[in-house]
Design a protein around this motif. Structure first.
Motif, PDB file in Angstrom:
ATOM      1  N   ALA A  71       5.272   0.083  24.613  1.00  0.00           N
ATOM      2  CA  ALA A  71       4.240  -0.030  23.578  1.00  0.00           C
ATOM      3  C   ALA A  71       4.672   0.689  22.300  1.00  0.00           C
ATOM      4  CB  ALA A  71       2.916   0.540  24.090  1.00  0.00           C
ATOM      5  N   GLU A  72       5.288   1.847  22.440  1.00  0.00           N
ATOM      6  CA  GLU A  72       5.776   2.581  21.266  1.00  0.00           C
ATOM      7  C   GLU A  72       6.871   1.789  20.560  1.00  0.00           C
ATOM      8  OE1 GLU A  72       5.176   5.699  19.508  1.00  0.00           O
ATOM      9  OE2 GLU A  72       3.299   5.084  20.439  1.00  0.00           O
ATOM     10  N   GLU A  73       7.794   1.201  21.330  1.00  0.00           N
ATOM     11  CA  GLU A  73       8.864   0.401  20.742  1.00  0.00           C
ATOM     12  C   GLU A  73       8.295  -0.781  19.961  1.00  0.00           C
ATOM     13  OE1 GLU A  73      11.467  -0.870  23.904  1.00  0.00           O
ATOM     14  OE2 GLU A  73      11.961   1.195  24.453  1.00  0.00           O
ATOM     15  N   GLU A  74       7.239  -1.377  20.490  1.00  0.00           N
ATOM     16  CA  GLU A  74       6.641  -2.560  19.874  1.00  0.00           C
ATOM     17  C   GLU A  74       5.618  -2.209  18.796  1.00  0.00           C
ATOM     18  OE1 GLU A  74       7.498  -5.833  20.350  1.00  0.00           O
ATOM     19  OE2 GLU A  74       9.134  -4.989  21.528  1.00  0.00           O
ATOM     20  N   GLY A  75       5.167  -0.971  18.766  1.00  0.00           N
ATOM     21  CA  GLY A  75       4.136  -0.588  17.810  1.00  0.00           C
ATOM     22  C   GLY A  75       2.810  -1.272  18.097  1.00  0.00           C
ATOM     23  N   HIS A  76       2.570  -1.557  19.375  1.00  0.00           N
ATOM     24  CA  HIS A  76       1.343  -2.257  19.788  1.00  0.00           C
ATOM     25  C   HIS A  76       0.869  -1.595  21.080  1.00  0.00           C
ATOM     26  CE1 HIS A  76      -1.500  -5.445  19.493  1.00  0.00           C
ATOM     27  NE2 HIS A  76      -1.088  -6.085  20.564  1.00  0.00           N
ATOM     28  N   HIS A  77      -0.314  -1.016  21.063  1.00  0.00           N
ATOM     29  CA  HIS A  77      -0.730  -0.107  22.133  1.00  0.00           C
ATOM     30  C   HIS A  77      -1.902  -0.649  22.944  1.00  0.00           C
ATOM     31  CE1 HIS A  77       1.326   2.250  19.008  1.00  0.00           C
ATOM     32  NE2 HIS A  77       1.955   2.712  20.070  1.00  0.00           N
ATOM     33  N   PRO A  78      -1.687  -0.848  24.250  1.00  0.00           N
ATOM     34  CA  PRO A  78      -2.738  -1.345  25.128  1.00  0.00           C
ATOM     35  C   PRO A  78      -3.609  -0.213  25.666  1.00  0.00           C
ATOM     36  CG  PRO A  78      -0.737  -1.086  26.381  1.00  0.00           C
ATOM     37  CD  PRO A  78      -0.411  -0.697  24.952  1.00  0.00           C
ATOM     38  N   ASP A  79      -4.700  -0.604  26.290  1.00  0.00           N
ATOM     39  CA  ASP A  79      -5.510   0.343  27.050  1.00  0.00           C
ATOM     40  C   ASP A  79      -4.967   0.373  28.475  1.00  0.00           C
ATOM     41  OD1 ASP A  79      -7.095   0.747  24.866  1.00  0.00           O
ATOM     42  OD2 ASP A  79      -8.881  -0.206  25.690  1.00  0.00           O
ATOM     43  N   LEU A  80      -4.807   1.565  29.027  1.00  0.00           N
ATOM     44  CA  LEU A  80      -4.281   1.754  30.380  1.00  0.00           C
ATOM     45  C   LEU A  80      -5.373   2.353  31.249  1.00  0.00           C
ATOM     46  CD1 LEU A  80      -0.870   3.375  29.348  1.00  0.00           C
ATOM     47  CD2 LEU A  80      -1.359   0.947  29.724  1.00  0.00           C
ATOM     48  N   HIS A  81      -5.559   1.778  32.436  1.00  0.00           N
ATOM     49  CA  HIS A  81      -6.619   2.232  33.341  1.00  0.00           C
ATOM     50  C   HIS A  81      -6.031   2.488  34.723  1.00  0.00           C
ATOM     51  CE1 HIS A  81      -9.643   0.645  30.473  1.00  0.00           C
ATOM     52  NE2 HIS A  81      -8.775  -0.325  30.299  1.00  0.00           N
TER      53      HIS A  81
END
Length: 121
Positions: A71-81
């Motif tokens: 996510a950091e590499e892509e600059g796009h951050h998901p929600d993690l559960h």
């Protein structure tokens, strides 16, 4: 627009989104969701979600660590559960547009390539 394959999605890079663009229309979302195995649309139609059962709590955390790096590499951050000590889920949407963009499916395709240690049956 032709729907990209899973391989084509996974080879793309997420493009920074500052908003000001509309989310994908439902027909494009329906086509793209078919491309990313294991992912489904949430009830509100604004996010995609996938769930896994990790071998144990630590395996779930290791998976999230790898997803976080991606996510950091892509600059796009998901929600993690994580629930029930080994039930892990990831939800993705483009916060800036309040819905889904191609970036979400690119990230989903890349997350599908991240290994997770699962409990053997």
């Amino acid at each position: 627009m032709s729907t990209p394959t899973l391989t084509e999605l996974a080879s793309k890079k997420c493009v920074p989104c500052e908003g000001g663009v509309p989310p994908l229309p439902p027909d494009e979302v329906e086509a793209l969701i078919q491309t990313v195995s294991g992912w489904s649309l949430t009830a509100d139609g604004k996010r995609i979600r996938r769930e896994w059962k990790a071998k144990n709590f630590v395996a779930g955390l290791r998976f999230f660590d790898k997803v976080g790096e991606l996510a950091e590499e892509e600059g796009h951050h998901p929600d993690l559960h994580i629930e029930g000590y080994r039930n892990v889920a990831v939800e993705i949407w483009t916060h800036a547009v309040g819905g889904l963009t191609e970036n979400d499916f690119i990230l989903a395709a890349k997350i599908n390539e991240v290994p997770i240690e699962q409990k053997r049956s």
